[in-house]
Design an enzyme around this catalytic site. Sequence first.
Site, mmCIF file in Angstrom:
data_model
loop_
_atom_site.group_PDB
_atom_site.id
_atom_site.type_symbol
_atom_site.label_atom_id
_atom_site.label_comp_id
_atom_site.label_asym_id
_atom_site.label_seq_id
_atom_site.Cartn_x
_atom_site.Cartn_y
_atom_site.Cartn_z
ATOM 1 N N PHE A 54 -10.051 -31.160 -3.730
ATOM 2 C CA PHE A 54 -10.952 -30.902 -2.610
ATOM 3 C C PHE A 54 -11.923 -29.763 -2.856
ATOM 4 O O PHE A 54 -12.775 -29.504 -2.025
ATOM 5 C CB PHE A 54 -10.143 -30.600 -1.348
ATOM 6 C CG PHE A 54 -9.324 -31.764 -0.903
ATOM 7 C CD1 PHE A 54 -9.921 -32.957 -0.550
ATOM 8 C CD2 PHE A 54 -7.948 -31.665 -0.854
ATOM 9 C CE1 PHE A 54 -9.160 -34.034 -0.157
ATOM 10 C CE2 PHE A 54 -7.180 -32.741 -0.457
ATOM 11 C CZ PHE A 54 -7.788 -33.928 -0.106
ATOM 12 N N LYS A 72 -12.136 -19.873 -1.185
ATOM 13 C CA LYS A 72 -11.773 -21.275 -1.356
ATOM 14 C C LYS A 72 -12.923 -22.131 -0.832
ATOM 15 O O LYS A 72 -13.335 -21.995 0.316
ATOM 16 C CB LYS A 72 -10.476 -21.575 -0.601
ATOM 17 C CG LYS A 72 -9.910 -22.961 -0.859
ATOM 18 C CD LYS A 72 -8.568 -23.151 -0.152
ATOM 19 C CE LYS A 72 -7.501 -22.252 -0.727
ATOM 20 N NZ LYS A 72 -6.158 -22.565 -0.184
ATOM 21 N N ASP A 165 4.514 -27.403 4.942
ATOM 22 C CA ASP A 165 4.553 -27.436 3.479
ATOM 23 C C ASP A 165 5.110 -26.123 2.925
ATOM 24 O O ASP A 165 4.617 -25.597 1.935
ATOM 25 C CB ASP A 165 3.152 -27.703 2.920
ATOM 26 C CG ASP A 165 3.188 -28.118 1.448
ATOM 27 O OD1 ASP A 165 4.250 -28.585 0.996
ATOM 28 O OD2 ASP A 165 2.161 -27.973 0.770
#
Length: 488
Positions: A54, A72, A165
């Site tokens: 991504f 990011k 996660d």
Amino acid sequence: MGSKLKLYPLLNHSSVFHPDSRYQSAPTMEEEQQQLRVLFAKYEMGRLLGKGTFGKVYYGKEITTGESVAIKIINKDQVKREGMMEQIKREISIMRLVRHPNIVELKEVMATKTKIFFIMEYVKGGELFSKIVKGKLKEDSARKYFQQLISAVDFCHSRGVSHRDLKPENLLVDENGDLKVSDFGLSALPEQILQDGLLHTQCGTPAYVAPEVLRKKGYDGAKGDIWSCGIILYVLLAGFLPFQDENLMKMYRKIFKSEFEYPPWFSPESKRLISKLLVVDPNKRISIPAIMRTPWFRKNINSPIEFKIDELEIQNVEDETPTTTATTATTTTTPVSPKFFNAFEFISSMSSGFDLSSLFESKRKLRSMFTSRWSASEIMGKLEGIGKEMNMKVKRTKDFKVKLFGKTEGRKGQIAVTAEVFEVAPEVAVVELCKSAGDTLEYNRLYEEHVRPALEEIVWSWHGDNHNNNIVKSNGNYVSDENSGSDC
């Protein structure tokens, strides 16, 4: 009991040296000067730290303060294609308000027409789990980190945000020795490249995921987080995982039944807590308030943590290229807590699934595996259809095993591909592909140019793609060190 325990390695190399390099060593002055750019006249952006499906992660510094950050960058088109732009904006709005000492801070979010920029806290200390890769922690040290983990998770749960996660790669330690949970509000990028130049998938392995999540039925993300915290506590105290097996299907069965053993050095109090954390039925699993009331948790606990909530400011930048002349327009978004689907599920829905590659190690080199959300029957139909489209002879040898034969003789006879489907849980299947006859180079060409592209529709995630380790494409030709005629 101790003699019966089979100890598996806690983490492989790719897990210990996590690809999201927010906490790796800062680049040298020379490296920064070589790749320095200015982002929105606010951040100096240095070298590339990580690269994934991504987007990319860069080391950066805020110009006015000199503070180190991680930047990011995500491709907005991929977000839009999923139709989830508004959903991720709402989740980011919530997480932008979070300030907790045990959570990696999301400092700022900016966007151009094509990209989303997440300015993250840069953590220097490294992974918590790199500290125990050679052995377990002392109980008091494990307790301290677990207390900080629960504090961070509870804080976000209270604001309607679940992690979904939690795993070793997301547990960092700062220079003061305090725990930092990363990717709250932003799921980890599914694939990133380490400094060794190799691709390492980092999505949650089943070893840390709650049974109800693996079954892919409706589930409460907060309760799933509690299960993951139980796995993490076990590993802190043991130095290895409670659920691990060389056979994937056996490991799933252990997770679904919560079948594991305690090492003899676990204290009665720690075993009592873990037994309440690793409960298969999420409705019977211990809650965070109950965790905090247990004697084991309360021992040596620090004073209640103070934190603050800041005002949200998300910048939408119209310039497509980060420069010193970028014009910004500030807007404020009201935080909303999605009830069932948040940014973690959003990123997960676009991710490549679980990284199971370490579970598929085999001496048989020309084999690949992938997970799929299709049913076993649907997968078999797809495999047979692909064989017919490729003008191959199709033979179903078992209900869920099929062989595809080439119609012409190759360099080492007729090539044959075997595919077998294993349904390990509702809506989760594992498919194994291997060469059962014929020439290795011809098989690799067939696999890379025809079979794999035709399978993409049904693939959730590729795992253990071991044949690529031994075959290189050079000047348009496939070169291999394999000489065997059969690999399955």
